[in-house]
Design an enzyme around this catalytic site. Sequence first.
Site, PDB file in Angstrom:
ATOM      1  N   HIS A  50      16.729 -26.194 -28.559  1.00  0.00           N
ATOM      2  CA  HIS A  50      17.985 -25.561 -28.124  1.00  0.00           C
ATOM      3  C   HIS A  50      18.365 -25.413 -29.127  1.00  0.00           C
ATOM      4  CE1 HIS A  50      20.292 -29.483 -29.255  1.00  0.00           C
ATOM      5  NE2 HIS A  50      21.855 -28.890 -29.041  1.00  0.00           N
ATOM      6  N   CYS A 109      14.338 -29.089 -33.138  1.00  0.00           N
ATOM      7  CA  CYS A 109      14.859 -28.754 -32.572  1.00  0.00           C
ATOM      8  C   CYS A 109      15.252 -27.338 -31.976  1.00  0.00           C
ATOM      9  CB  CYS A 109      16.347 -28.828 -32.156  1.00  0.00           C
ATOM     10  SG  CYS A 109      17.507 -29.576 -31.119  1.00  0.00           S
TER      11      CYS A 109
END
Length: 399
Positions: free
Chosen positions: A106, A104
């Site tokens: 972000h 991921c």
Amino acid sequence: MDVLQEIGEHPSMVRTVELHTSGEPTRIIVSGFPELEGETLLEKRRYASDNPATDAVRKWLMLEPRGHEGMYGAILVQDTELTLSGEADIGVLFCHNEGYSTMCGHATIALGRFLVDTHDSEVFPRRSLLQVQKDDNGQTFTVLRLHAPCGVVTVNVPTTLEDKSDATKPVRFQSVTCFVSSPKQGVTVEVPLEMAWPKLIKQNKRQIRMDISYGGAFYALVSSAELGFASLRGSNSEFKELAEAARILRILLNQNSQARRSFVHPNEPDIGFLYGITVIDSSISRNGASDQDENTVTWICFFADEQIDRSPTGSCVSAHVPLAVDQTQLRIGEWCTYQSFISVQFAGNAFRGRAVAHTEMGYVVEIEGFAHYTGTATFIPPQNMMDAIGSGFALKLPS
């Protein structure tokens, strides 16, 4: 005992630090998550997913009433096989409304800030070992080697003289090796009439072409025009239709043997699954739409159980850059600005991505973005037999 004290001393409490990156939340779970069994991080991920008692904690942290349909989590794992060998500083498992992802972007940006800012040795035992360096412009940054399920991600966090993350400058990370996994002509699926959405029926179209690429997780990338949508800017009903189209596309891709070959990881079977469907806005020109870069892309990503990424989806940036380079839309070292349907509405929230190296397997991609603190929280589990709804639920509106 006062209720605040009682909650703060609950034996099963979970402590979190909350941030957002371009509007997408990261709930960093710093303590209280059940111990994860397994020798490797991927084994720990498998244990978390397969063990009902452990996964129940993910559910009540991510879903309502403590979370919401768009909540995203990062579970700190202090010891992994790569931290113990000296190849990483700390590990992490990413989680969402459906389960556990393999990468991921972000959340990596958010973790970069927090893990530089914390000096709690229980939360981050190797914090004092992080290296501080200076770039060619004299900017000081702290290097964090984050062990994600897909591998080690190197995070460079701009740092102040007070040894804190510099919120005025973007966090930058380098991905694991990323590559286009579908054939050069892409992957085409046939949409049965009974599954076709209104805009596709109106165009009398049945075949959808897309590319599949890997950026720590596998994404299908498709233009909005290919799905029958002129752009991503429409009414609420059009947005719901687009979400339904993405849901149908995921089903068809998982049923398609050719497509499934495109999301098989060459080394790790646990990583070999389709994570997201990303729809690229066909109405926005790639060139000249950014103040910083000559190239820009705007999109929306649907992942997990119909979850919608508010941010420009860092791991999808990692997946898209190799595709853009292979298609001669980008050069090695050339930046591209990436916007989500949310970030495009607020200045300063775009991600930027570029390929910095070409390897035998693919590309090393560099991504940068900003993360901001929103608070901290203490959560306690639902009371057994008394709070069934507190175990977590997802609100699904009727279509």
